[in-house]
Design an enzyme around this catalytic site. Structure first.
Site, mmCIF file in Angstrom:
data_model
loop_
_atom_site.group_PDB
_atom_site.id
_atom_site.type_symbol
_atom_site.label_atom_id
_atom_site.label_comp_id
_atom_site.label_asym_id
_atom_site.label_seq_id
_atom_site.Cartn_x
_atom_site.Cartn_y
_atom_site.Cartn_z
ATOM 1 N N ARG A 161 1.367 14.076 13.066
ATOM 2 C CA ARG A 161 1.856 13.744 11.940
ATOM 3 C C ARG A 161 1.840 15.366 11.204
ATOM 4 N NH1 ARG A 161 -0.610 8.751 9.895
ATOM 5 N NH2 ARG A 161 1.065 8.887 7.907
ATOM 6 N N ASP A 165 4.925 0.179 11.908
ATOM 7 C CA ASP A 165 4.112 -0.134 11.041
ATOM 8 C C ASP A 165 4.186 -1.786 12.072
ATOM 9 O OD1 ASP A 165 3.736 1.848 10.222
ATOM 10 O OD2 ASP A 165 4.101 1.535 8.022
ATOM 11 N N ARG A 176 -8.277 -0.276 5.357
ATOM 12 C CA ARG A 176 -7.263 0.758 5.422
ATOM 13 C C ARG A 176 -6.040 -0.034 4.018
ATOM 14 N NH1 ARG A 176 -6.704 5.905 8.406
ATOM 15 N NH2 ARG A 176 -5.095 5.933 6.198
ATOM 16 N N LYS A 205 0.840 -1.606 0.175
ATOM 17 C CA LYS A 205 0.363 -0.177 0.198
ATOM 18 C C LYS A 205 0.984 1.390 -0.011
ATOM 19 C CE LYS A 205 -1.175 1.682 4.148
ATOM 20 N NZ LYS A 205 -1.493 2.880 4.401
ATOM 21 N N ASN A 206 1.884 0.973 0.758
ATOM 22 C CA ASN A 206 2.641 2.257 1.162
ATOM 23 C C ASN A 206 3.487 2.465 -0.244
ATOM 24 O OD1 ASN A 206 1.244 2.681 3.050
ATOM 25 N ND2 ASN A 206 2.817 3.027 5.229
ATOM 26 N N CYS A 262 -4.507 13.224 14.219
ATOM 27 C CA CYS A 262 -4.424 11.928 14.335
ATOM 28 C C CYS A 262 -4.838 10.402 14.908
ATOM 29 C CB CYS A 262 -3.762 11.368 12.592
ATOM 30 S SG CYS A 262 -3.083 10.684 12.202
#
Ligand code: EPZ
Length: 419
Positions: A121, A306, A398, A22-23, A116
Site C-alpha cells: 500500500r 473489499d 473500523r 466509510k470510504n 499493512c
C-alpha cells in the site's frame, strides 16, 4: 481486547439498514480542509476509522462536531498541516489530507504509511501526481514533506494504475490549483463520485467523475456546503452474503443496488434469489443448492476486493470448486487460513484461492487480521456448528457500525465478550 462469541446455524430473517459509506466519509471529511467555512456531512457512519480521521483533523486545527451521524467540520485556520505517524500507522487513509493541505496552505508533512496486513500500500502515485501539480516533495525521517509556496498548477496526470484514494487526493489538490487538471486512468468508484459532488457544492468545477477521465478547472476559493454520504456498498454486500450463507430471508434496506451489481450478479449465478422490492432494498433467499462461482477482484464496476473475503466464506458453503483471484492487493488472503481452521477446504496459490465446497464449518477460535477478513470470519461463524470466538474485533469496528446489534436484530446469536 473485545471478542465476538457466535453460535452458528440460525437463518437470518428480517431487514438490516445500511449505514453511510466509510470510504466516502473519509475523503469528504478531508475535503473540509479546503475551505475556512463550515462543511456539514450527514449520514456519517459512527465507526473507528471516522473517529480516527476526526482526531487527525482536530490535530490539524479543524473544529469537528459529531452527533447522531451528522458531522460539522470547520477549518477556519489550519494550525498544523501535518499527519503524524501515530495516526497514519493506524489508518492509511490519512494520506487523504496530503492533497487538500498542500492546496490550502502550500505545505504538508505527512508520515509514510509503511506496510499493512493486506499488502504494501504505497502512496507513490499520490506523490507523483502532486509533483506534476508543481509541489516539491522530499522524504525526511519517514515523513513526506510537500511544499508549493506559489500554489499548485493544473497538469495532465496519467495514473500508472488505478488508485481510489490517489484519485480522491489529487482531485482535492487540483480543485484549488491554477488552471486545468486532467486525471487519466482515474478510479470510477462511487466514493469518488460522492466526493466530486461535495466539492462541486463547495464551488469546485469538476467533470467526468465516475469515468476514467476527470477534468478539473481550478478555482481560487471554495465555500462551505452540506452533503449526505452515500450508503456503504461494502456493508450492504456483507449483509447480502450473511443472508445467503445462513440460507435466511434477509432484506438489506437503504442501499444503492447498482453499487453492488457485480456481487449480485455472482450471487444469482450461485443460486441466490435476489429481489428488489423498492429502489433501495435488496432481498436474498436461497431456494435450492448453492453453486460455486469463480470471482476475480477488479476496480469498480468490477467485483470489489473489499467483498472478496466475505465471498470466500460463502463459497465454503457452495457445491463445487470456486477460484477466487485477488488482483488489487498482493496479500489479502489471511482469512483463508482462519477459515481453514474452521474446516474450510481452501488452497492458496499466489493470487488465487481455490475453495472446494460445501464443507460443514465448525466453530473455532479465530483471529481477525483486517477489516474485511474479520467480516468473513463473522459470516463463517454464523453458519458454523457450535461456538466461534472471533478475536481482535477492533478491526471490524473500523468499518462496520453496530454489526453485532444489526445481526442480532435479524436473529443471529452473536455477543461481545469484553476483555
Ligand atoms: C481504497 O484504498 C479503500 N480505502 C480500500 O478499502 C479498498 O480496498 C481499495 O481502495 C481498493 O478498492 C478507502 O477508500 C479509504 P488503492 P486505497 O490506492 O485507495 C496500489 C476497506 O476495507 N497503489 O486503490 O488505499 C495499491 O498498493 C479498505 O475499507 C500503488 O501502487 O487503495 C493497490 O495494490 C481497505 N501506489 C492498488 O494500487 C499508490 O500510490 C489499489 O490501491 C496507490 C496505490
Amino acid at each position: 481486547m473485545d471478542k465476538f462469541r457466535i453460535i452458528g446455524g440460525v437463518p437470518l430473517t428480517g431487514e438490516i439498514w445500511v449505514s453511510g459509506a466509510k470510504n466516502s466519509a473519509l475523503p469528504t471529511m478531508a475535503a473540509a480542509l479546503l475551505t475556512s467555512e463550515p462543511v456539514l456531512l450527514e449520514n456519517v457512519p459512527n465507526v473507528r476509522d471516522i473517529r480516527t480521521m476526526a482526531q487527525l483533523l482536530d490535530y490539524e486545527g479543524v473544529s469537528v462536531e459529531f452527533h447522531d451521524h451528522t458531522m460539522r467540520l470547520q477549518a477556519a485556520e489550519i494550525r498544523r498541516p501535518e499527519a503524524p505517524y501515530e495516526i497514519v500507522r493506524t489508518m492509511r487513509a490519512s494520506a487523504l489530507v496530503l492533497g487538500p493541505l498542500v492546496a490550502r496552505t502550500g505545505r504538508a508533512r505527512v508520515s509514510l504509511p509503511g506496510g499493512c496486513a493486506i499488502g504494501a500500500r504505497p502512496i507513490n502515485l499520490h506523490l507523483a501526481g502532486l509533483q506534476q501539480l508543481g509541489a516539491h516533495i522530499e522524504q525526511v525521517h519517514g515523513y513526506i514533506e510537500a511544499t508549493a509556496p506559489n500554489g499548485l498548477k493544473g497538469a495532465f496526470i496519467h495514473f500508472d494504475r488505478i488508485t481510489v484514494t490517489g484519485t480522491e487526493d489529487l482531485m482535492m489538490a487540483a480543485v484549488l490549483a491554477e488552471g486545468e487538471t486532467i486525471l487519466e486512468n482515474a478510479a470510477r468508484e462511487p466514493e469518488v463520485v460522492d466526493l466530486a459532488q461535495l466539492l462541486t457544492k463547495m464551488g469546485a468545477q469538476i467533470e467526468g467523475a465516475g469515468t476514467s477521465t476527470i477534468r478539473i478547472r481550478g478555482v481560487s476559493r471554495l465555500h462551505g456546503a452540506t452533503h449526505r454520504i452515500i450508503p456503504d456498498r461494502i456493508e450492504a454486500g456483507t449483509y447480502l452474503i450473511a443472508g445467503a450463507i445462513t440460507r435466511g430471508e434477509l432484506c438489506v434496506r437503504g442501499c444503492v443496488p447498482e453499487h453492488v451489481a457485480a456481487l449480485t450478479a455472482k450471487l444469482r449465478q450461485a443460486g441466490v434469489e435476489i429481489r428488489q422490492p423498492t429502489p433501495d432494498t435488496l432481498c436474498v433467499r436461497v431456494p435450492g443448492l448453492l453453486h460455486s462461482v469463480d470471482v476475480t477482484t477488479e476496480e469498480y464496476p468490477g467485483f470489489a476486493t473489499d467483498l472478496q473475503a466475505q465471498y470466500m466464506a460463502l463459497m465454503t458453503q457452495a457445491h463445487g470448486i470456486a477460484i477466487i483471484t485477488e488482483t488489487i492487493f498482493e496479500n489479502r488472503f489471511m482469512h483463508a487460513l482462519e477459515l481453514a481452521r474452521m474446516g474450510a477446504n481452501i488452497r492458496v496459490e499466489g493470487r488465487q484461492a481455490i475453495v472446494a465446497g460445501p464443507t460443514q464449518l465448525t466453530g473455532a477460535a479465530v483471529i481477525a487480521s483486517d477489516l474485511r477478513a474479520s467480516a468473513s470470519l463473522v459470516l463463517a461463524g454464523l453458519v458454523a456448528k457450535g461456538e466461534t470466538i472471533v478475536d481482535r474485533i477492533y478491526h471490524i469496528e473500523r468499518g462496520y457500525e453496530n454489526i453485532e446489534h444489526k445481526l442480532r436484530s435479524v436473529g443471529a446469536r452473536i455477543e461481545r465478550i469484553r476483555g
